[in-house]
Scaffold this active site. Structure first.
Site, PDB file in Angstrom:
ATOM      1  N   SER A 141       0.858  -1.188   0.000  1.00 28.08           N
ATOM      2  CA  SER A 141       0.000   0.000   0.000  1.00 28.08           C
ATOM      3  C   SER A 141       0.893   1.235   0.000  1.00 28.08           C
ATOM      4  O   SER A 141       1.994   1.201   0.548  1.00 28.08           O
ATOM      5  CB  SER A 141      -0.884   0.029   1.253  1.00 28.08           C
ATOM      6  OG  SER A 141      -1.527   1.293   1.359  1.00 28.08           O
ATOM      7  N   TYR A 155      -2.247  -0.724  10.266  1.00 30.14           N
ATOM      8  CA  TYR A 155      -2.345  -1.229   8.885  1.00 30.14           C
ATOM      9  C   TYR A 155      -1.113  -0.815   8.082  1.00 30.14           C
ATOM     10  O   TYR A 155      -0.476  -1.638   7.414  1.00 30.14           O
ATOM     11  CB  TYR A 155      -3.621  -0.678   8.248  1.00 30.14           C
ATOM     12  CG  TYR A 155      -3.758  -0.935   6.764  1.00 30.14           C
ATOM     13  CD1 TYR A 155      -4.107  -2.188   6.282  1.00 30.14           C
ATOM     14  CD2 TYR A 155      -3.557   0.095   5.838  1.00 30.14           C
ATOM     15  CE1 TYR A 155      -4.241  -2.417   4.916  1.00 30.14           C
ATOM     16  CE2 TYR A 155      -3.693  -0.124   4.482  1.00 30.14           C
ATOM     17  CZ  TYR A 155      -4.031  -1.381   4.023  1.00 30.14           C
ATOM     18  OH  TYR A 155      -4.157  -1.599   2.673  1.00 30.14           O
TER      19      TYR A 155
HETATM   20  P1  NDP Z   1     -11.561  -6.270  -0.649  1.00 27.51           P
HETATM   21  O1  NDP Z   1     -11.949  -6.344   0.782  1.00 27.51           O
HETATM   22  O2  NDP Z   1     -12.409  -5.530  -1.594  1.00 27.51           O
HETATM   23  O3  NDP Z   1     -11.293  -7.761  -1.215  1.00 27.51           O
HETATM   24  C1  NDP Z   1     -10.503  -8.602  -0.434  1.00 27.51           C
HETATM   25  C2  NDP Z   1     -10.330  -9.938  -1.103  1.00 27.51           C
HETATM   26  O4  NDP Z   1      -9.460 -10.710  -0.282  1.00 27.51           O
HETATM   27  C3  NDP Z   1     -11.600 -10.721  -1.244  1.00 27.51           C
HETATM   28  O5  NDP Z   1     -11.483 -11.552  -2.371  1.00 27.51           O
HETATM   29  C4  NDP Z   1     -11.635 -11.537   0.043  1.00 27.51           C
HETATM   30  O6  NDP Z   1     -12.354 -12.766  -0.081  1.00 27.51           O
HETATM   31  C5  NDP Z   1     -10.166 -11.833   0.234  1.00 27.51           C
HETATM   32  N1  NDP Z   1      -9.808 -12.009   1.621  1.00 27.51           N
HETATM   33  C6  NDP Z   1     -10.095 -11.211   2.672  1.00 27.51           C
HETATM   34  N2  NDP Z   1      -9.616 -11.746   3.808  1.00 27.51           N
HETATM   35  C7  NDP Z   1      -9.018 -12.905   3.440  1.00 27.51           C
HETATM   36  C8  NDP Z   1      -8.348 -13.910   4.156  1.00 27.51           C
HETATM   37  N3  NDP Z   1      -8.221 -13.858   5.475  1.00 27.51           N
HETATM   38  N4  NDP Z   1      -7.862 -14.966   3.467  1.00 27.51           N
HETATM   39  C9  NDP Z   1      -8.009 -15.061   2.119  1.00 27.51           C
HETATM   40  N5  NDP Z   1      -8.645 -14.145   1.396  1.00 27.51           N
HETATM   41  C10 NDP Z   1      -9.148 -13.079   2.054  1.00 27.51           C
HETATM   42  O7  NDP Z   1     -10.072  -5.616  -0.627  1.00 27.51           O
HETATM   43  P2  NDP Z   1      -9.264  -4.820  -1.751  1.00 27.51           P
HETATM   44  O8  NDP Z   1      -9.452  -5.448  -3.063  1.00 27.51           O
HETATM   45  O9  NDP Z   1      -9.540  -3.378  -1.572  1.00 27.51           O
HETATM   46  O10 NDP Z   1      -7.761  -5.041  -1.228  1.00 27.51           O
HETATM   47  C11 NDP Z   1      -6.912  -6.017  -1.778  1.00 27.51           C
HETATM   48  C12 NDP Z   1      -5.487  -5.713  -1.313  1.00 27.51           C
HETATM   49  O11 NDP Z   1      -5.116  -4.389  -1.715  1.00 27.51           O
HETATM   50  C13 NDP Z   1      -5.309  -5.748   0.204  1.00 27.51           C
HETATM   51  O12 NDP Z   1      -4.038  -6.302   0.506  1.00 27.51           O
HETATM   52  C14 NDP Z   1      -5.327  -4.282   0.593  1.00 27.51           C
HETATM   53  O13 NDP Z   1      -4.639  -4.043   1.791  1.00 27.51           O
HETATM   54  C15 NDP Z   1      -4.626  -3.683  -0.614  1.00 27.51           C
HETATM   55  N6  NDP Z   1      -4.880  -2.263  -0.782  1.00 27.51           N
HETATM   56  C16 NDP Z   1      -6.147  -1.811  -1.054  1.00 27.51           C
HETATM   57  C17 NDP Z   1      -6.371  -0.455  -1.216  1.00 27.51           C
HETATM   58  C18 NDP Z   1      -7.710   0.110  -1.504  1.00 27.51           C
HETATM   59  O14 NDP Z   1      -7.852   1.343  -1.475  1.00 27.51           O
HETATM   60  N7  NDP Z   1      -8.727  -0.702  -1.809  1.00 27.51           N
HETATM   61  C19 NDP Z   1      -5.272   0.517  -1.088  1.00 27.51           C
HETATM   62  C20 NDP Z   1      -3.978  -0.066  -0.832  1.00 27.51           C
HETATM   63  C21 NDP Z   1      -3.818  -1.408  -0.678  1.00 27.51           C
HETATM   64  P3  NDP Z   1     -13.597 -13.132   0.902  1.00 27.51           P
HETATM   65  O15 NDP Z   1     -14.706 -12.208   0.555  1.00 27.51           O
HETATM   66  O16 NDP Z   1     -13.922 -14.554   0.621  1.00 27.51           O
HETATM   67  O17 NDP Z   1     -13.094 -12.907   2.309  1.00 27.51           O
END
Ligand code: NDP
Length: 246
Positions: A141, A155
């Site tokens: 991030s 975070y």
């Molecule tokens: P979302 O919450 O929209 O999606 C998260 C995804 O990860 C889902 O597919 C979810 O599946 C899965 N997931 C969540 N927890 C777990 C777990 N414990 N084990 C396996 N899978 C899991 O998140 P984003 O797409 O926004 O974020 C994705 C990545 O990008 C993260 O690492 C986040 O920190 C990073 N990020 C995001 C930003 C943003 O602004 N959105 C900015 C900077 C970084 P399920 O529904 O089945 O749990």
């Protein structure tokens, strides 16, 4: 020929948001793609169907990123089902935005276990199975480098750890032609960080482009880092944040 033809990628947390966009993009580039998810089997299955509908090959595996056995199992199943492993995208992650003094121990553990410990385990398992010339790609991030938003101290610290892990590991696997890079998104419109959410206004104000980004804009960078064209880029923190950290 597609740039990732005959390659196999594993994207953790690939059922929604940024991970789903990455999975679809790598498949469009020619890779066979396995995704993991924690809870939402329907969303995972929709991603698999979308990839298959476009003529690609995909597989969904339920594997909580905080569960060592499940992560190791996901890597094994990817190799057993799709035949090899060339690209690991460590995308699964979570943020619990709140002031640090109010953050519970359970919430701290959750962020550390999913955002950092899970990456260590998945990466080690992948490296034992990965072909030379492979790609390890972290989704860190922009707050792992510079944090201007109150509520993201713990975070941001997990993402800073991801950054240093990327840099250190790149020096251990370079002799195999494996690159390790950290893609650092800024505010991206997903369920985790909706552009219409309470925390959106200050994040938009911090960007140079004055808007949220899309999951596809992150996937475009991941696609490049996963491809043979990025062969001399390793140990790098590549920011896709609309100028947040400028
Ligand atoms: P979302 O919450 O929209 O999606 C998260 C995804 O990860 C889902 O597919 C979810 O599946 C899965 N997931 C969540 N927890 C777990 C777990 N414990 N084990 C396996 N899978 C899991 O998140 P984003 O797409 O926004 O974020 C994705 C990545 O990008 C993260 O690492 C986040 O920190 C990073 N990020 C995001 C930003 C943003 O602004 N959105 C900015 C900077 C970084 P399920 O529904 O089945 O749990």
């Amino acid at each position: 020929m597609s740039k990732l033809a005959n390659k196999v990628a594993l994207v953790t947390g690939g059922s929604r948001g940024i991970g789903a966009a990455i999975a679809k993009r790598l498949a469009a580039d020619g890779a066979s793609v396995a995704i993991t998810y924690a809870k939402d089997a329907n969303a995972a299955s929709a991603v698999v169907k979308a990839i298959e509908g476009s003529g690609g090959k995909a597989l969904a595996i339920q594997a909580d990123a905080a569960d060592t056995k499940a992560i190791n199992g996901a890597v094994e199943k990817t190799v057993a089902t799709l035949g090899r492993l060339d690209v690991l995208v460590n995308n699964a992650g979570t943020a619990i935005p709140k002031l640090f003094v109010e953050t519970t121990l359970e919430e701290m553990d959750q962020m550390i276990n999913i955002n950092f410990r899970g990456i260590l385990i998945a990466t080690q398992a992948a490296l034992k199975n990965m072909n030379d010339g492979g790609r390890i790609i972290m989704i860190g991030s922009c707050v792992g480098e510079k944090n201007m938003t109150p509520g993201l101290a713990a975070y941001g610290a997990t993402k800073g750890a991801v950054k240093m892990f990327t840099q250190g590991l790149s020096r251990e696997v370079g002799s195999r032609g494996i690159t390790v890079n950290n893609v650092q998104p800024g505010p991206i419109d997903t369920d985790l960080n909706p552009a219409a959410g309470d925390w959106a206004a200050p994040q938009i104000a911090n960007t140079a482009l004055k808007r949220y980004g899309t999951s596809d804009e992150v996937a475009a960078l991941v696609s490049f880092v996963a491809s043979p064209e990025s062969s001399y880029i390793t140990g790098a923190n590549l920011t896709v944040d609309g100028g947040t950290n400028a």
